[in-house]
Write a protein that holds these residues in place. Structure first.
Motif, PDB file in Angstrom:
ATOM      1  N   UNK A  70       0.739  -1.321   0.056  1.00 29.51           N
ATOM      2  CA  UNK A  70       0.064   0.013   0.120  1.00 29.51           C
ATOM      3  C   UNK A  70       0.851   1.176   0.120  1.00 29.51           C
ATOM      4  N   UNK A  71       2.117   1.278   0.798  1.00 32.76           N
ATOM      5  CA  UNK A  71       2.904   2.448   0.763  1.00 32.76           C
ATOM      6  C   UNK A  71       3.454   2.625  -0.735  1.00 32.76           C
ATOM      7  N   UNK A  72       3.701   1.390  -1.404  1.00 31.87           N
ATOM      8  CA  UNK A  72       4.354   1.737  -2.637  1.00 31.87           C
ATOM      9  C   UNK A  72       3.114   2.297  -3.508  1.00 31.87           C
ATOM     10  N   UNK A  75       3.249   6.139  -3.074  1.00 25.22           N
ATOM     11  CA  UNK A  75       4.227   6.803  -3.323  1.00 25.22           C
ATOM     12  C   UNK A  75       4.202   6.777  -4.919  1.00 25.22           C
ATOM     13  N   UNK A  76       3.234   6.215  -5.673  1.00 27.05           N
ATOM     14  CA  UNK A  76       3.293   5.843  -7.173  1.00 27.05           C
ATOM     15  C   UNK A  76       4.650   5.561  -7.814  1.00 27.05           C
ATOM     16  N   UNK A  77       5.114   4.362  -7.040  1.00 29.13           N
ATOM     17  CA  UNK A  77       6.438   3.954  -7.686  1.00 29.13           C
ATOM     18  C   UNK A  77       5.882   3.025  -8.999  1.00 29.13           C
ATOM     19  N   UNK A  78       6.813   2.714  -9.707  1.00 24.78           N
ATOM     20  CA  UNK A  78       6.415   1.965 -10.874  1.00 24.78           C
ATOM     21  C   UNK A  78       6.419   0.168 -10.551  1.00 24.78           C
ATOM     22  N   UNK A  79       7.383  -0.176  -9.822  1.00 30.53           N
ATOM     23  CA  UNK A  79       7.464  -1.438  -9.129  1.00 30.53           C
ATOM     24  C   UNK A  79       8.040  -1.666  -7.681  1.00 30.53           C
ATOM     25  N   UNK A  80       8.019  -2.826  -7.423  1.00 28.97           N
ATOM     26  CA  UNK A  80       8.826  -3.153  -6.264  1.00 28.97           C
ATOM     27  C   UNK A  80       9.087  -4.924  -6.443  1.00 28.97           C
TER      28      UNK A  80
END
Length: 96
Positions: A70-72, A75-80
């Protein structure tokens, strides 16, 4: 499970795709927990790592996975990167 998840999907919105990823993780955990335990083991334990990529991943507790995903998303990150490895767990006695 050692996998890099990408949040961009051609047909799904980001919140819907995040829900699909969380479901995939829960399904994997359920499948691993239903496997036969080795002799002497009490339960399945999991080693989890989470980060932007494999090199920068840090160890986390199993219960923190959903919160980290949910944090990712926030933050609108593309991947994890997520790594979950099953290992046999053994109960220990509680100190009195």
């Amino acid at each position: 499970m050692k996998k890099t998840f990408h949040l961009a999907h051609p047909k799904l919105t980001v919140p819907r795709h995040v829900d699909a990823i969380k479901h995939e993780v829960k399904k994997y955990l359920k499948r691993e927990r239903h496997k036969t335990l080795p002799e002497g083991a009490d339960f399945w334990d999991f080693d989890c790592r989470f980060g932007d990529d494999e090199a920068s991943s840090a160890e986390i507790h199993l219960s923190e996975i959903s919160k980290k995903i949910s944090e990712v998303e926030a933050k609108n990150q593309e991947s994890f990167y997520l790594e979950i490895l099953a290992k046999p767990g053994f109960r220990t006695e509680k100190p009195e």
